[in-house]
Design a protein around this motif. Sequence first.
Motif, PDB file in Angstrom:
ATOM      1  N   TYR B   4       0.853  -1.185   0.000  1.00  0.00           N
ATOM      2  CA  TYR B   4       0.000   0.000   0.000  1.00  0.00           C
ATOM      3  C   TYR B   4       0.884   1.228   0.000  1.00  0.00           C
ATOM      4  O   TYR B   4       1.777   1.359   0.836  1.00  0.00           O
ATOM      5  N   HIS B   5       0.641   2.097  -0.968  1.00  0.00           N
ATOM      6  CA  HIS B   5       1.458   3.296  -1.111  1.00  0.00           C
ATOM      7  C   HIS B   5       0.815   4.471  -0.396  1.00  0.00           C
ATOM      8  O   HIS B   5      -0.384   4.706  -0.536  1.00  0.00           O
ATOM      9  N   LEU B   6       1.625   5.188   0.358  1.00  0.00           N
ATOM     10  CA  LEU B   6       1.112   6.296   1.163  1.00  0.00           C
ATOM     11  C   LEU B   6       1.652   7.624   0.655  1.00  0.00           C
ATOM     12  O   LEU B   6       2.858   7.774   0.450  1.00  0.00           O
ATOM     13  N   PHE B   7       0.747   8.573   0.445  1.00  0.00           N
ATOM     14  CA  PHE B   7       1.176   9.949   0.220  1.00  0.00           C
ATOM     15  C   PHE B   7       0.613  10.799   1.337  1.00  0.00           C
ATOM     16  O   PHE B   7      -0.586  10.744   1.632  1.00  0.00           O
ATOM     17  N   GLU B  38       4.338   1.560   2.182  1.00  0.00           N
ATOM     18  CA  GLU B  38       5.496   2.275   1.635  1.00  0.00           C
ATOM     19  C   GLU B  38       5.114   3.721   1.344  1.00  0.00           C
ATOM     20  O   GLU B  38       4.186   3.982   0.567  1.00  0.00           O
ATOM     21  N   TYR B  39       5.798   4.638   2.013  1.00  0.00           N
ATOM     22  CA  TYR B  39       5.611   6.051   1.680  1.00  0.00           C
ATOM     23  C   TYR B  39       6.185   6.322   0.293  1.00  0.00           C
ATOM     24  O   TYR B  39       7.328   5.968   0.012  1.00  0.00           O
ATOM     25  N   VAL B  40       5.374   6.956  -0.579  1.00  0.00           N
ATOM     26  CA  VAL B  40       5.907   7.381  -1.882  1.00  0.00           C
ATOM     27  C   VAL B  40       6.027   8.897  -1.950  1.00  0.00           C
ATOM     28  O   VAL B  40       6.621   9.435  -2.887  1.00  0.00           O
ATOM     29  N   GLY B  41       5.473   9.581  -0.963  1.00  0.00           N
ATOM     30  CA  GLY B  41       5.595  11.030  -0.991  1.00  0.00           C
ATOM     31  C   GLY B  41       5.173  11.671   0.314  1.00  0.00           C
ATOM     32  O   GLY B  41       4.354  11.135   1.053  1.00  0.00           O
ATOM     33  N   VAL B  42       5.794  12.811   0.583  1.00  0.00           N
ATOM     34  CA  VAL B  42       5.478  13.615   1.762  1.00  0.00           C
ATOM     35  C   VAL B  42       5.634  15.071   1.346  1.00  0.00           C
ATOM     36  O   VAL B  42       6.558  15.402   0.592  1.00  0.00           O
ATOM     37  N   CYS B  43       4.740  15.929   1.815  1.00  0.00           N
ATOM     38  CA  CYS B  43       4.971  17.341   1.540  1.00  0.00           C
ATOM     39  C   CYS B  43       4.668  18.199   2.749  1.00  0.00           C
ATOM     40  O   CYS B  43       3.808  17.874   3.564  1.00  0.00           O
ATOM     41  N   GLY B  44       5.438  19.270   2.866  1.00  0.00           N
ATOM     42  CA  GLY B  44       5.179  20.285   3.879  1.00  0.00           C
ATOM     43  C   GLY B  44       4.685  21.542   3.190  1.00  0.00           C
ATOM     44  O   GLY B  44       4.239  21.487   2.045  1.00  0.00           O
ATOM     45  N   GLN B  45       4.795  22.677   3.870  1.00  0.00           N
ATOM     46  CA  GLN B  45       4.262  23.897   3.274  1.00  0.00           C
ATOM     47  C   GLN B  45       5.199  24.501   2.231  1.00  0.00           C
ATOM     48  O   GLN B  45       4.798  25.382   1.475  1.00  0.00           O
ATOM     49  N   SER B  46       6.469  24.025   2.211  1.00  0.00           N
ATOM     50  CA  SER B  46       7.368  24.607   1.209  1.00  0.00           C
ATOM     51  C   SER B  46       8.029  23.552   0.315  1.00  0.00           C
ATOM     52  O   SER B  46       8.311  23.824  -0.844  1.00  0.00           O
ATOM     53  N   GLN B  47       8.247  22.350   0.854  1.00  0.00           N
ATOM     54  CA  GLN B  47       8.903  21.336   0.035  1.00  0.00           C
ATOM     55  C   GLN B  47       8.065  20.079  -0.093  1.00  0.00           C
ATOM     56  O   GLN B  47       7.226  19.797   0.746  1.00  0.00           O
ATOM     57  N   ALA B  48       8.374  19.334  -1.148  1.00  0.00           N
ATOM     58  CA  ALA B  48       7.673  18.074  -1.357  1.00  0.00           C
ATOM     59  C   ALA B  48       8.621  17.077  -1.996  1.00  0.00           C
ATOM     60  O   ALA B  48       9.531  17.454  -2.745  1.00  0.00           O
ATOM     61  N   VAL B  49       8.402  15.813  -1.672  1.00  0.00           N
ATOM     62  CA  VAL B  49       9.163  14.747  -2.308  1.00  0.00           C
ATOM     63  C   VAL B  49       8.176  13.706  -2.801  1.00  0.00           C
ATOM     64  O   VAL B  49       7.234  13.358  -2.093  1.00  0.00           O
ATOM     65  N   LEU B  96      -3.068   3.297  -3.610  1.00  0.00           N
ATOM     66  CA  LEU B  96      -2.675   4.554  -2.961  1.00  0.00           C
ATOM     67  C   LEU B  96      -3.624   4.929  -1.828  1.00  0.00           C
ATOM     68  O   LEU B  96      -4.846   4.796  -1.959  1.00  0.00           O
ATOM     69  N   PHE B  97      -3.053   5.386  -0.712  1.00  0.00           N
ATOM     70  CA  PHE B  97      -3.810   5.985   0.390  1.00  0.00           C
ATOM     71  C   PHE B  97      -3.271   7.390   0.615  1.00  0.00           C
ATOM     72  O   PHE B  97      -2.058   7.575   0.697  1.00  0.00           O
ATOM     73  N   VAL B  98      -4.168   8.362   0.711  1.00  0.00           N
ATOM     74  CA  VAL B  98      -3.748   9.743   0.945  1.00  0.00           C
ATOM     75  C   VAL B  98      -4.024  10.105   2.403  1.00  0.00           C
ATOM     76  O   VAL B  98      -5.117   9.846   2.922  1.00  0.00           O
TER      77      VAL B  98
END
Lengths: 363, 363
Positions: B4-7, B38-49, B96-98
């Motif tokens: 399961y992919h997590l954003f 498995e995390y595939v992405g994380v974002c804050g208020q200025s950056q994202a991956v 995907l799970f958001v």
Amino acid sequence: MKTYHLFQFGKGNIGGALIKQVVHRVDAMQTQYGFHFEYVGVCGQSQAVYDQAGLNEALEKQTDINRMLTNYPGYIAYPGPMAMLDIVLRNNPPNLFVIDTTGAEMTDVHLSCLRQGIPVITANKKPIADDYSAYDEIQRLGRGSTFRYWYETTAGAGLPVISSIKELVDTGDTVLEIAGCLSGTLGYICSQLDTGCAFSDIVVEAQALGFTEPDPREDLNGMDVARKALILAREIGYILNMSDLHVDGMVSDTLLEAPSVDAFMALLSQEDEVYARRMAAAREQGQVLRYMATVKNGACQVGLQSVPLDSPTGSLTGPDNIVVCTTARYKDNPLVIRGPGAGPEVTAGGLFGDLIKAVRVID
Amino acid sequence: MKTYHLFQFGKGNIGGALIKQVVHRVDAMQTQYGFHFEYVGVCGQSQAVYDQAGLNEALEKQTDINRMLTNYPGYIAYPGPMAMLDIVLRNNPPNLFVIDTTGAEMTDVHLSCLRQGIPVITANKKPIADDYSAYDEIQRLGRGSTFRYWYETTAGAGLPVISSIKELVDTGDTVLEIAGCLSGTLGYICSQLDTGCAFSDIVVEAQALGFTEPDPREDLNGMDVARKALILAREIGYILNMSDLHVDGMVSDTLLEAPSVDAFMALLSQEDEVYARRMAAAREQGQVLRYMATVKNGACQVGLQSVPLDSPTGSLTGPDNIVVCTTARYKDNPLVIRGPGAGPEVTAGGLFGDLIKAVRVID
């Protein structure tokens, strides 16, 4: 629309309440969630009905379930749990869920269902408080990648106790202590002790009011609380059997071994002085007596304790249950769940909740 | 093994705690339940991956998430929620799970996910406390035959409040009243009032200790509690918008409209006399002041109330939350849930619990 077939062991107070709740909500479930519940069988201790065509209509019409069973065409004498399950399985109803609202020895039945992938929803504590090897097999079969075993109501009835503890463990919290009062009957007796009544008078009155089992020793020996405590202890990973628990009943072993209920009740006043002394000692320290279960440091204790009047357990009144859960995350301020931990309606509601969740993970 | 992919939107206190909890439990989940997060992405208020190859390893190595993001090859400037979601969806990660741990306006993002069948796990109250039409669409898409919307932590953080109320409604119980204290910050202030301190001193100290938002008016205006109360009211079927609620803040509107935080803090002592009078009046009747939310008779009220000291809400101390639920089944003895209703670890634990449940119904 997918139909889930229900077979239910037990049609007493809890079983009867569950049937009413489920049958009453069948239409709402269809509209809201798009599935249909249909009872295909119900059995009590003497009669049983199985009808693949469905019993909902008959159960809705005849609210007296005993009468419904004896009037139903083709009802049979109850052949015992395993033989009953065989009859059900021979008919092979699709999407079967087995519900257990009895207090009987049903470990074999539960395991037999799980081995065949049939979900079990139970208010019956005995299988999950049985020998650890049985517990272990139940967990492996019923709590693996798909949840097929649902037993929220085996401790705290409809209160969200087991699911909350399960979630803490699942998400990596460390449970440091579970402490609580898990018997409405013993809670009532402790509350009455607070008022200064004599212990024997309280028990006599509680029995007369139907708050205790017909034989009050089944409450006072602490075994019902011990089973619940064992279930909670196992939930946080303690590998324990009932024989590992330290259980102090509310009366001495001599009384518990009295030859009859009447003989027991006649001897009860022997305990009055002990209780008067203990209550006086507690009161002197601003404390009260509560029948507590404590799960901590790998062990599990059940017995009467003196607790501060203004603590969560000390402030408990009447038949309420309480569970105080202290964990790595809930350390300074524990997670506390309180409310009636017995009664047909709340227990049936908890079973129904489990049933809906069971369907949702299978669907 | 299914992955399961997590954003995740948000990497602050709660978001950071959740990442740690999930990454720490990945192996246990595989062993016990046979699935992989498995995390595939994380974002804050200025950056994202975003990295389809997975971020767990990087997240585990670098516990400072801000540093991890800025050091990660190919990190991008955060383009805002909808543009971010577009990037994620263009990559089309399976299963995907958001997750939303922000406090931002995210209704569009949540609805966009649900319309595409993507489950959303949220601690962000705003979408579910948004206009009723949005709420209604969220419920229709996310709470139908399959549950795809999980928001336990939007009221009471990790406490099992929403799921318990949901289950009562699902199983046909009638909820008569939900009353409770839903703000740790305002609970702390009320507790301090009990001790006789001046209101302005308490707020100044609470701000200094970091118990309030940097602008304490965001707590004292009662809107955070009102959002939670609205969520609970809607859960039992009340068709309400925020404008239908009766919300009394803990300070007068004049103070709330002060031009700056400093100006507001300077005016605070104007309230001291009012509070001293109210506390004295309450004390005379054996009562205390609590900031209560009450959901009853189709309406929802939020404000300061005088309650008996020995009631469940009156006996509340410090930052604990409490929810007292009175229903047809839980009538004489309500269902009471108590514990910390805020904090990164318990809120993250609640989100993680929702995530596991979300997977279980999808699997």
